[in-house]
Design a protein around this motif. Structure first.
Motif, mmCIF file in Angstrom:
data_model
loop_
_atom_site.group_PDB
_atom_site.id
_atom_site.type_symbol
_atom_site.label_atom_id
_atom_site.label_comp_id
_atom_site.label_asym_id
_atom_site.label_seq_id
_atom_site.Cartn_x
_atom_site.Cartn_y
_atom_site.Cartn_z
ATOM 1 N N MET A 85 -11.489 16.621 -3.449
ATOM 2 C CA MET A 85 -10.619 16.225 -2.361
ATOM 3 C C MET A 85 -9.224 16.792 -2.609
ATOM 4 S SD MET A 85 -10.094 13.706 0.374
ATOM 5 C CE MET A 85 -11.798 13.393 0.377
ATOM 6 N N ILE A 86 -8.629 17.292 -1.567
ATOM 7 C CA ILE A 86 -7.277 17.838 -1.649
ATOM 8 C C ILE A 86 -6.276 16.686 -1.521
ATOM 9 C CG2 ILE A 86 -5.589 19.325 -0.497
ATOM 10 C CD1 ILE A 86 -7.966 21.059 0.380
ATOM 11 N N PRO A 87 -5.296 16.619 -2.405
ATOM 12 C CA PRO A 87 -4.312 15.533 -2.319
ATOM 13 C C PRO A 87 -3.520 15.582 -1.014
ATOM 14 C CG PRO A 87 -4.064 16.732 -4.384
ATOM 15 C CD PRO A 87 -5.044 17.486 -3.551
ATOM 16 N N LYS A 88 -3.216 14.405 -0.490
ATOM 17 C CA LYS A 88 -2.383 14.268 0.702
ATOM 18 C C LYS A 88 -1.073 13.547 0.398
ATOM 19 C CE LYS A 88 -6.140 14.073 4.067
ATOM 20 N NZ LYS A 88 -6.738 13.280 5.148
ATOM 21 N N PHE A 89 -1.099 12.709 -0.628
ATOM 22 C CA PHE A 89 0.045 11.870 -0.944
ATOM 23 C C PHE A 89 0.386 11.945 -2.424
ATOM 24 C CE2 PHE A 89 -2.282 9.751 2.507
ATOM 25 C CZ PHE A 89 -1.302 9.700 3.485
ATOM 26 N N MET A 90 1.681 11.855 -2.707
ATOM 27 C CA MET A 90 2.161 11.715 -4.074
ATOM 28 C C MET A 90 3.005 10.439 -4.119
ATOM 29 S SD MET A 90 4.587 14.237 -6.342
ATOM 30 C CE MET A 90 3.258 15.370 -6.750
ATOM 31 N N LEU A 91 2.669 9.550 -5.046
ATOM 32 C CA LEU A 91 3.390 8.300 -5.163
ATOM 33 C C LEU A 91 4.633 8.469 -6.029
ATOM 34 C CD1 LEU A 91 0.503 5.745 -5.780
ATOM 35 C CD2 LEU A 91 1.506 6.464 -3.603
ATOM 36 N N ASP A 92 5.740 7.959 -5.524
ATOM 37 C CA ASP A 92 6.965 7.890 -6.313
ATOM 38 C C ASP A 92 6.791 6.763 -7.332
ATOM 39 O OD1 ASP A 92 9.587 8.300 -7.171
ATOM 40 O OD2 ASP A 92 10.461 7.122 -5.546
ATOM 41 N N THR A 93 7.659 6.726 -8.297
ATOM 42 C CA THR A 93 7.564 5.750 -9.379
ATOM 43 C C THR A 93 7.547 4.315 -8.862
ATOM 44 O OG1 THR A 93 8.753 7.336 -10.760
ATOM 45 C CG2 THR A 93 8.562 5.088 -11.602
ATOM 46 N N ASN A 94 8.375 4.011 -7.871
ATOM 47 C CA ASN A 94 8.417 2.625 -7.390
ATOM 48 C C ASN A 94 7.085 2.205 -6.782
ATOM 49 O OD1 ASN A 94 8.607 3.829 -4.815
ATOM 50 N ND2 ASN A 94 10.776 3.393 -4.638
ATOM 51 N N MET A 95 6.388 3.098 -6.112
ATOM 52 C CA MET A 95 5.083 2.759 -5.544
ATOM 53 C C MET A 95 4.066 2.476 -6.653
ATOM 54 S SD MET A 95 5.084 2.545 -2.297
ATOM 55 C CE MET A 95 6.534 2.645 -1.286
ATOM 56 N N CYS A 96 4.135 3.236 -7.723
ATOM 57 C CA CYS A 96 3.237 2.981 -8.858
ATOM 58 C C CYS A 96 3.500 1.603 -9.455
ATOM 59 C CB CYS A 96 3.419 4.054 -9.931
ATOM 60 S SG CYS A 96 2.897 5.685 -9.412
#
Length: 136
Positions: free
Chosen positions: A1-12
């Motif tokens: 699967m191709i990535p669509k989203f990258m989580l910033d640190t706060n989301m993690c």
């Protein structure tokens, strides 16, 4: 699967703490492989764990659990090349250097950066942003 989203640190951190719940709900709507974190974000999370004192074992377990569901995208040559325009666009503003690297990484991967700090990332060329926290 191709990535669509990258989580910033706060989301993690929100996912690790299971709060606010709408972040976990939105994350659960994604398919495996659609969401990644930057190796820069992993470095920030690791620093937070090292600094967390007596909470370190619990935080380490939470990060390990999160990494079971997320791929860590290495900061590579394409991300390094994307950094120049990002830094140039924001050189007049004092912004966190790690945010600039994360923004460049998201641009290089052509993914949407998911953050609750949308204003921190305003003005970066070619960067798509989303906020999975309610009342934004």
């Amino acid at each position: 699967m191709i990535p669509k989203f990258m989580l910033d640190t706060n989301m993690c951190i929100y996912l690790m703490k299971h709060h606010p719940p709408e972040v976990a709900t939105r994350f659960a709507q994604c398919y495996a492989g659609e969401v990644v974190i930057s190796s820069i974000t992993l470095a920030e999370l690791e620093y937070g764990i090292v600094c967390s004192g007596e909470q370190q074992p619990r935080n380490r377990a939470a990060l390990s659990s999160l990494l079971e569901d997320l791929a860590v995208a290495p900061f590579d040559g394409a991300a390094a090349l994307a950094y120049g325009p990002v830094r140039l666009a924001t050189r007049e503003r004092k912004r966190d250097a790690l945010d600039k690297l994360i923004a460049a990484h998201a641009i290089a991967l052509r993914v949407t950066l998911v953050t609750n700090n949308v204003t921190d990332f305003a003005g970066y060329p070619e960067l798509c942003l989303e906020n999975w926290v309610g009342n934004h």
